[in-house]
Design a protein around this motif. Structure first.
Motif, PDB file in Angstrom:
ATOM      1  N   LEU A  73     -42.125  15.264 -59.563  1.00  0.00           N
ATOM      2  CA  LEU A  73     -41.227  14.114 -59.520  1.00  0.00           C
ATOM      3  C   LEU A  73     -41.153  13.519 -58.111  1.00  0.00           C
ATOM      4  O   LEU A  73     -40.996  12.304 -57.949  1.00  0.00           O
ATOM      5  CB  LEU A  73     -39.838  14.510 -60.002  1.00  0.00           C
ATOM      6  CG  LEU A  73     -39.731  14.815 -61.502  1.00  0.00           C
ATOM      7  CD1 LEU A  73     -38.375  15.421 -61.843  1.00  0.00           C
ATOM      8  CD2 LEU A  73     -39.969  13.551 -62.333  1.00  0.00           C
ATOM      9  N   SER A  74     -41.298  14.356 -57.094  1.00  0.00           N
ATOM     10  CA  SER A  74     -41.328  13.858 -55.721  1.00  0.00           C
ATOM     11  C   SER A  74     -42.599  13.052 -55.469  1.00  0.00           C
ATOM     12  O   SER A  74     -42.555  11.981 -54.850  1.00  0.00           O
ATOM     13  CB  SER A  74     -41.245  15.026 -54.725  1.00  0.00           C
ATOM     14  OG  SER A  74     -40.007  15.694 -54.826  1.00  0.00           O
ATOM     15  N   ILE A  75     -43.726  13.562 -55.944  1.00  0.00           N
ATOM     16  CA  ILE A  75     -44.985  12.825 -55.819  1.00  0.00           C
ATOM     17  C   ILE A  75     -44.877  11.497 -56.569  1.00  0.00           C
ATOM     18  O   ILE A  75     -45.326  10.445 -56.100  1.00  0.00           O
ATOM     19  CB  ILE A  75     -46.167  13.645 -56.365  1.00  0.00           C
ATOM     20  CG1 ILE A  75     -46.352  14.921 -55.552  1.00  0.00           C
ATOM     21  CG2 ILE A  75     -47.447  12.818 -56.344  1.00  0.00           C
ATOM     22  CD1 ILE A  75     -46.687  14.690 -54.099  1.00  0.00           C
ATOM     23  N   GLY A  80     -44.540   5.739 -56.983  1.00  0.00           N
ATOM     24  CA  GLY A  80     -43.868   4.640 -57.655  1.00  0.00           C
ATOM     25  C   GLY A  80     -42.937   3.850 -56.770  1.00  0.00           C
ATOM     26  O   GLY A  80     -43.047   2.620 -56.666  1.00  0.00           O
ATOM     27  N   PHE A  81     -42.019   4.541 -56.093  1.00  0.00           N
ATOM     28  CA  PHE A  81     -41.004   3.851 -55.301  1.00  0.00           C
ATOM     29  C   PHE A  81     -41.510   3.396 -53.934  1.00  0.00           C
ATOM     30  O   PHE A  81     -41.273   2.265 -53.520  1.00  0.00           O
ATOM     31  CB  PHE A  81     -39.782   4.751 -55.097  1.00  0.00           C
ATOM     32  CG  PHE A  81     -38.866   4.788 -56.285  1.00  0.00           C
ATOM     33  CD1 PHE A  81     -38.467   3.631 -56.917  1.00  0.00           C
ATOM     34  CD2 PHE A  81     -38.390   5.988 -56.773  1.00  0.00           C
ATOM     35  CE1 PHE A  81     -37.619   3.655 -58.015  1.00  0.00           C
ATOM     36  CE2 PHE A  81     -37.538   6.039 -57.861  1.00  0.00           C
ATOM     37  CZ  PHE A  81     -37.151   4.870 -58.479  1.00  0.00           C
ATOM     38  N   VAL A  82     -42.177   4.288 -53.222  1.00  0.00           N
ATOM     39  CA  VAL A  82     -42.576   3.953 -51.851  1.00  0.00           C
ATOM     40  C   VAL A  82     -43.802   3.041 -51.837  1.00  0.00           C
ATOM     41  O   VAL A  82     -43.741   1.900 -51.373  1.00  0.00           O
ATOM     42  CB  VAL A  82     -42.836   5.231 -51.025  1.00  0.00           C
ATOM     43  CG1 VAL A  82     -43.228   4.859 -49.594  1.00  0.00           C
ATOM     44  CG2 VAL A  82     -41.590   6.111 -50.999  1.00  0.00           C
ATOM     45  N   LEU A  83     -44.921   3.538 -52.376  1.00  0.00           N
ATOM     46  CA  LEU A  83     -46.151   2.753 -52.328  1.00  0.00           C
ATOM     47  C   LEU A  83     -46.107   1.556 -53.279  1.00  0.00           C
ATOM     48  O   LEU A  83     -46.373   0.415 -52.879  1.00  0.00           O
ATOM     49  CB  LEU A  83     -47.345   3.654 -52.655  1.00  0.00           C
ATOM     50  CG  LEU A  83     -47.561   4.842 -51.710  1.00  0.00           C
ATOM     51  CD1 LEU A  83     -48.763   5.664 -52.154  1.00  0.00           C
ATOM     52  CD2 LEU A  83     -47.755   4.347 -50.282  1.00  0.00           C
ATOM     53  N   GLY A  84     -45.770   1.818 -54.553  1.00  0.00           N
ATOM     54  CA  GLY A  84     -45.777   0.758 -55.549  1.00  0.00           C
ATOM     55  C   GLY A  84     -44.763  -0.333 -55.280  1.00  0.00           C
ATOM     56  O   GLY A  84     -45.095  -1.521 -55.243  1.00  0.00           O
ATOM     57  N   ASP A  85     -43.511   0.054 -55.064  1.00  0.00           N
ATOM     58  CA  ASP A  85     -42.457  -0.944 -54.869  1.00  0.00           C
ATOM     59  C   ASP A  85     -42.544  -1.637 -53.513  1.00  0.00           C
ATOM     60  O   ASP A  85     -42.100  -2.777 -53.356  1.00  0.00           O
ATOM     61  CB  ASP A  85     -41.083  -0.305 -55.044  1.00  0.00           C
ATOM     62  CG  ASP A  85     -40.752  -0.054 -56.509  1.00  0.00           C
ATOM     63  OD1 ASP A  85     -41.550  -0.459 -57.363  1.00  0.00           O
ATOM     64  OD2 ASP A  85     -39.703   0.546 -56.795  1.00  0.00           O
ATOM     65  N   LEU A  86     -43.102  -0.955 -52.521  1.00  0.00           N
ATOM     66  CA  LEU A  86     -43.315  -1.595 -51.222  1.00  0.00           C
ATOM     67  C   LEU A  86     -44.194  -2.831 -51.388  1.00  0.00           C
ATOM     68  O   LEU A  86     -43.925  -3.890 -50.814  1.00  0.00           O
ATOM     69  CB  LEU A  86     -43.973  -0.608 -50.262  1.00  0.00           C
ATOM     70  CG  LEU A  86     -44.237  -1.111 -48.839  1.00  0.00           C
ATOM     71  CD1 LEU A  86     -42.926  -1.396 -48.122  1.00  0.00           C
ATOM     72  CD2 LEU A  86     -45.060  -0.089 -48.064  1.00  0.00           C
ATOM     73  N   ALA A 169     -48.968  -7.605 -56.088  1.00  0.00           N
ATOM     74  CA  ALA A 169     -48.411  -7.313 -57.413  1.00  0.00           C
ATOM     75  C   ALA A 169     -49.270  -6.291 -58.149  1.00  0.00           C
ATOM     76  O   ALA A 169     -48.741  -5.398 -58.828  1.00  0.00           O
ATOM     77  CB  ALA A 169     -48.302  -8.594 -58.229  1.00  0.00           C
ATOM     78  N   PHE A 170     -50.595  -6.409 -58.014  1.00  0.00           N
ATOM     79  CA  PHE A 170     -51.478  -5.431 -58.658  1.00  0.00           C
ATOM     80  C   PHE A 170     -51.262  -4.043 -58.056  1.00  0.00           C
ATOM     81  O   PHE A 170     -51.284  -3.032 -58.777  1.00  0.00           O
ATOM     82  CB  PHE A 170     -52.943  -5.841 -58.503  1.00  0.00           C
ATOM     83  CG  PHE A 170     -53.903  -4.860 -59.113  1.00  0.00           C
ATOM     84  CD1 PHE A 170     -54.011  -4.741 -60.485  1.00  0.00           C
ATOM     85  CD2 PHE A 170     -54.670  -4.030 -58.307  1.00  0.00           C
ATOM     86  CE1 PHE A 170     -54.886  -3.815 -61.058  1.00  0.00           C
ATOM     87  CE2 PHE A 170     -55.544  -3.112 -58.865  1.00  0.00           C
ATOM     88  CZ  PHE A 170     -55.653  -3.012 -60.242  1.00  0.00           C
ATOM     89  N   GLY A 171     -51.050  -3.997 -56.742  1.00  0.00           N
ATOM     90  CA  GLY A 171     -50.728  -2.713 -56.112  1.00  0.00           C
ATOM     91  C   GLY A 171     -49.451  -2.126 -56.680  1.00  0.00           C
ATOM     92  O   GLY A 171     -49.338  -0.909 -56.870  1.00  0.00           O
ATOM     93  N   GLY A 172     -48.483  -2.996 -56.982  1.00  0.00           N
ATOM     94  CA  GLY A 172     -47.257  -2.534 -57.625  1.00  0.00           C
ATOM     95  C   GLY A 172     -47.523  -1.964 -59.000  1.00  0.00           C
ATOM     96  O   GLY A 172     -46.915  -0.967 -59.409  1.00  0.00           O
ATOM     97  N   ALA A 173     -48.452  -2.592 -59.745  1.00  0.00           N
ATOM     98  CA  ALA A 173     -48.814  -2.096 -61.076  1.00  0.00           C
ATOM     99  C   ALA A 173     -49.461  -0.719 -60.987  1.00  0.00           C
ATOM    100  O   ALA A 173     -49.202   0.158 -61.812  1.00  0.00           O
ATOM    101  CB  ALA A 173     -49.766  -3.079 -61.756  1.00  0.00           C
ATOM    102  N   VAL A 174     -50.304  -0.534 -59.980  1.00  0.00           N
ATOM    103  CA  VAL A 174     -50.940   0.775 -59.775  1.00  0.00           C
ATOM    104  C   VAL A 174     -49.880   1.828 -59.472  1.00  0.00           C
ATOM    105  O   VAL A 174     -49.915   2.945 -59.997  1.00  0.00           O
ATOM    106  CB  VAL A 174     -51.970   0.706 -58.629  1.00  0.00           C
ATOM    107  CG1 VAL A 174     -52.502   2.101 -58.289  1.00  0.00           C
ATOM    108  CG2 VAL A 174     -53.125  -0.219 -59.003  1.00  0.00           C
ATOM    109  N   GLY A 175     -48.912   1.466 -58.635  1.00  0.00           N
ATOM    110  CA  GLY A 175     -47.846   2.405 -58.294  1.00  0.00           C
ATOM    111  C   GLY A 175     -46.991   2.760 -59.493  1.00  0.00           C
ATOM    112  O   GLY A 175     -46.655   3.931 -59.707  1.00  0.00           O
ATOM    113  N   GLN A 176     -46.631   1.757 -60.306  1.00  0.00           N
ATOM    114  CA  GLN A 176     -45.797   2.025 -61.480  1.00  0.00           C
ATOM    115  C   GLN A 176     -46.542   2.861 -62.506  1.00  0.00           C
ATOM    116  O   GLN A 176     -45.986   3.809 -63.075  1.00  0.00           O
ATOM    117  CB  GLN A 176     -45.340   0.723 -62.127  1.00  0.00           C
ATOM    118  CG  GLN A 176     -44.462   0.958 -63.357  1.00  0.00           C
ATOM    119  CD  GLN A 176     -43.901  -0.321 -63.939  1.00  0.00           C
ATOM    120  OE1 GLN A 176     -43.325  -1.138 -63.229  1.00  0.00           O
ATOM    121  NE2 GLN A 176     -44.063  -0.519 -65.232  1.00  0.00           N
TER     122      GLN A 176
END
Length: 303
Positions: A73-75, A80-86, A169-176
């Protein structure tokens, strides 16, 4: 309520929550910057989760999670939160929430591809066709044929929106997508709100380190003083990291990741009227058709 529908209902609620949070964070991000919004909303969300878990579970912190659950869950929180949402939050600022969430329709496919490598899942020919259908719908919205000096359409296609914003935005999709797979891998039957708390806590640590590295902690202090921005950050935090993420975990806990991702992917459709009413954005029938085609592709992928 039949337990077989809890996951589907949670996924539908998540789509509505994410629509509200996308609009809220776009407004806040344009006022104080996407980086500050990311950290502040996680701190607020962590407060909501702490109060909720203490009231419902009797545990303010997820001390009952196993070491393995903490790890995965930390990974997931980092991805999700740090890389994707950034990346996603900066996309809100550059191209707006409406187009960003349309690109995010690719998240289920990213999740499937990551699941292919991580969980040994495979993609069929029909699923590949569905991916192409979704991608085609997105292209209809983001590409255009510009006019030449004579007012005639040119053969060469160009992007309607900044390429940098689309890539963000695509980077956000990868993170999510990656975060969803990792969450399912680590959560098991653990409480989804407590699982969200672990992910949010990891996100807070990650963004704090980024602020320290960039020496921009003072920027966050100044952002907190902006009352209008804080109003929308709080609203977005409540419907995003608190309710939205927790309900998305509840959804994948009670139904398949595919079905949950499909239902949650209707955000690009839900966000259109909100963007028109709030931001006075203009869209045409072609863009609506493109968004519908993308949604049809995501649906076809999981049928």
């Amino acid at each position: 309520m039949p337990t077989t529908h809890i996951g589907e209902i949670a996924a539908l609620a998540t789509a509505f929550f994410w629509t509200i949070t996308a609009i809220s964070f776009e407004i806040a991000g344009k006022k104080v910057g996407s980086l500050s919004v990311n950290l502040i909303r996680l701190v607020i969300a962590f407060t909501f989760l702490t109060l909720y878990n203490f009231a419902v579970r009797g545990l303010p912190f997820p001390i009952d999670a196993t070491a393995e659950q903490w790890f995965w869950l930390s990974i997931s929180g980092i991805v999700g939160f740090v890389l994707g949402d950034l990346l996603l939050f900066q996309a809100y600022v550059v191209i707006g929430a409406r187009i960003s969430m349309l690109i995010m329709a690719l998240a289920p496919f990213v999740a499937a591809i990551i699941g292919w490598f991580v969980l040994g899942e495979t993609m069929s020919g029909k699923q590949f066709l569905a991916l192409m259908l979704t991608f085609s719908g997105i292209c209809i919205v983001v590409l255009k044929r510009p006019l030449n000096e004579n007012g005639e359409k040119m053969k060469k296609l160009r992007f309607k929106y900044p390429l940098a914003g689309l890539l963000l935005a695509f980077g956000g999709a990868v993170g999510q997508g990656g975060g969803l797979v990792l969450s399912k891998l680590g959560m098991g039957d653990y409480n989804p709100f407590a699982a969200s708390q672990i992910r949010v806590l990891t996100g807070i640590v990650g963004f704090t380190l980024i602020f320290i590295f960039l020496r921009r902690l003072n920027e966050t202090v100044e952002s907190v003083k902006n009352k209008r921005a804080m109003l929308f950050i709080t609203l977005g935090a409540f419907f995003g990291p608190f309710l939205g993420v927790s309900f998305s975990l509840l959804a994948i806990q009670h139904t398949t990741t595919g079905i949950a991702s499909t239902i949650m992917s209707i955000v690009p459709i839900l966000i259109i009227p909100a963007s028109v009413l709030i931001f006075k954005e203009k869209f045409n029938l072609v863009e609506l058709i493109g968004a519908a085609i993308s949604l049809a592709g995501v649906t076809m992928f999981f049928l």
